[in-house]
Design a protein around this motif. Structure first.
Motif, PDB file in Angstrom:
ATOM      1  N   SER A  90      47.513 -36.937   1.156  1.00 10.19           N
ATOM      2  CA  SER A  90      47.751 -36.704  -0.259  1.00 10.19           C
ATOM      3  C   SER A  90      49.199 -37.074  -0.592  1.00 10.19           C
ATOM      4  CB  SER A  90      47.492 -35.240  -0.598  1.00 10.19           C
ATOM      5  OG  SER A  90      47.529 -35.044  -1.982  1.00 10.19           O
ATOM      6  N   HIS A  91      49.407 -37.666  -1.759  1.00 12.39           N
ATOM      7  CA  HIS A  91      50.739 -38.101  -2.179  1.00 12.39           C
ATOM      8  C   HIS A  91      51.041 -37.552  -3.570  1.00 12.39           C
ATOM      9  CE1 HIS A  91      51.015 -40.774   1.260  1.00 12.39           C
ATOM     10  NE2 HIS A  91      49.771 -41.168   0.986  1.00 12.39           N
ATOM     11  N   PRO A  92      52.310 -37.220  -3.837  1.00  9.00           N
ATOM     12  CA  PRO A  92      52.655 -36.660  -5.150  1.00  9.00           C
ATOM     13  C   PRO A  92      52.218 -37.527  -6.332  1.00  9.00           C
ATOM     14  CG  PRO A  92      54.484 -36.392  -3.640  1.00  9.00           C
ATOM     15  CD  PRO A  92      53.462 -37.243  -2.930  1.00  9.00           C
ATOM     16  N   ASP A  93      52.195 -38.853  -6.158  1.00 10.63           N
ATOM     17  CA  ASP A  93      51.775 -39.715  -7.253  1.00 10.63           C
ATOM     18  C   ASP A  93      50.254 -39.774  -7.406  1.00 10.63           C
ATOM     19  OD1 ASP A  93      51.618 -41.077  -4.822  1.00 10.63           O
ATOM     20  OD2 ASP A  93      52.029 -43.027  -5.720  1.00 10.63           O
ATOM     21  N   GLN A  94      49.543 -39.276  -6.396  1.00  3.93           N
ATOM     22  CA  GLN A  94      48.079 -39.234  -6.456  1.00  3.93           C
ATOM     23  C   GLN A  94      47.581 -38.027  -5.644  1.00  3.93           C
ATOM     24  OE1 GLN A  94      46.229 -42.922  -5.247  1.00  3.93           O
ATOM     25  NE2 GLN A  94      44.849 -42.784  -6.991  1.00  3.93           N
ATOM     26  N   PRO A  95      47.809 -36.817  -6.181  1.00  5.64           N
ATOM     27  CA  PRO A  95      47.426 -35.607  -5.432  1.00  5.64           C
ATOM     28  C   PRO A  95      45.913 -35.481  -5.296  1.00  5.64           C
ATOM     29  CG  PRO A  95      48.104 -35.032  -7.649  1.00  5.64           C
ATOM     30  CD  PRO A  95      48.374 -36.503  -7.488  1.00  5.64           C
ATOM     31  N   LYS A  96      45.497 -34.868  -4.189  1.00  9.78           N
ATOM     32  CA  LYS A  96      44.066 -34.640  -3.946  1.00  9.78           C
ATOM     33  C   LYS A  96      43.641 -33.219  -4.301  1.00  9.78           C
ATOM     34  CE  LYS A  96      42.426 -35.900   0.036  1.00  9.78           C
ATOM     35  NZ  LYS A  96      42.269 -36.263   1.461  1.00  9.78           N
ATOM     36  N   TRP A  97      44.562 -32.270  -4.237  1.00 13.23           N
ATOM     37  CA  TRP A  97      44.216 -30.850  -4.340  1.00 13.23           C
ATOM     38  C   TRP A  97      44.959 -30.198  -5.494  1.00 13.23           C
ATOM     39  CZ3 TRP A  97      40.118 -30.678  -1.625  1.00 13.23           C
ATOM     40  CH2 TRP A  97      40.004 -31.465  -0.481  1.00 13.23           C
ATOM     41  N   PHE A  98      44.290 -29.227  -6.128  1.00  7.81           N
ATOM     42  CA  PHE A  98      44.837 -28.613  -7.327  1.00  7.81           C
ATOM     43  C   PHE A  98      44.803 -27.086  -7.248  1.00  7.81           C
ATOM     44  CE2 PHE A  98      43.887 -32.871  -8.353  1.00  7.81           C
ATOM     45  CZ  PHE A  98      44.869 -33.246  -9.246  1.00  7.81           C
ATOM     46  N   SER A  99      45.675 -26.478  -8.031  1.00  8.74           N
ATOM     47  CA  SER A  99      45.812 -25.027  -8.122  1.00  8.74           C
ATOM     48  C   SER A  99      45.772 -24.617  -9.586  1.00  8.74           C
ATOM     49  CB  SER A  99      47.166 -24.572  -7.549  1.00  8.74           C
ATOM     50  OG  SER A  99      47.270 -24.849  -6.202  1.00  8.74           O
ATOM     51  N   VAL A 100      45.562 -23.333  -9.798  1.00  3.33           N
ATOM     52  CA  VAL A 100      45.781 -22.701 -11.101  1.00  3.33           C
ATOM     53  C   VAL A 100      46.487 -21.380 -10.831  1.00  3.33           C
ATOM     54  CG1 VAL A 100      43.845 -23.728 -12.363  1.00  3.33           C
ATOM     55  CG2 VAL A 100      43.490 -21.594 -11.103  1.00  3.33           C
ATOM     56  N   ASP A 101      47.107 -20.842 -11.845  1.00  4.81           N
ATOM     57  CA  ASP A 101      47.722 -19.524 -11.740  1.00  4.81           C
ATOM     58  C   ASP A 101      46.772 -18.486 -12.320  1.00  4.81           C
ATOM     59  OD1 ASP A 101      49.986 -20.669 -10.644  1.00  4.81           O
ATOM     60  OD2 ASP A 101      51.060 -20.743 -12.557  1.00  4.81           O
TER      61      ASP A 101
END
Length: 154
Positions: A90-101
């Motif tokens: 995974s790369h900052p310009d194309q992230p694979k994983w996501f979060s929410v608060d």
């Protein structure tokens, strides 16, 4: 507004841990399942409500509720080589994983066990009952209202 069930192992992150966070708000991170990732990235929105579910423990079930208080954003752990959730692909310009608060709402006044959920005909069609392994699952408004009454949350 949509409704969700988020599973967490309480020895890793419990509803008590969420409540103890500054402003009772914490990042829901470490999701490494594509189906759950897609729900976070594409469907979960700020303002959605969450059933906080304790899994892989002695008392499995709904422990309380929370609210989504952010839009989805890249999970920072995927970029941290020291994290067990690091993903070198995974790369900052194309992230694979996501979060929410999430922001803590309340503890269940009556803990709702998985065995109780499975015994109730009103909940027989829940994703939890049909496809139990998924760590993030949609909950219908009807299921949310029924469970809210059972666990005595408002």
């Amino acid at each position: 507004m949509q409704y969700w069930l988020f599973k967490s192992e309480p020895d890793e992150y419990s509803i008590d841990d969420l409540k103890a966070e500054p402003n009772q708000t914490g990042r829901w991170d470490g999701i490494r399942n594509y189906q759950a990732r897609n729900l976070i990235r594409d469907q979960i929105k700020e303002g959605d409500l969450v059933l906080f579910y304790h899994s892989s423990c002695k008392n499995v079930g709904v422990a309380g509720s929370a609210k989504v208080v952010s839009a989805p954003y890249p999970d920072p752990l995927q970029f941290d080589p020291e994290s067990k959730y690091h993903d070198p692909k995974s790369h900052p310009d194309q992230p694979k994983w996501f979060s929410v608060d999430l922001k803590y709402d309340q503890h269940a006044k009556s803990f709702l066990s998985l065995s109780k959920i499975k015994s109730l005909p009103e909940l027989a069609e829940m994703v939890l009952v049909k496809q139990g392994r998924l760590s993030i699952q949609p909950v219908t408004e009807k299921e949310w209202k029924f469970i809210s009454q059972l666990i005595k949350i408002s």
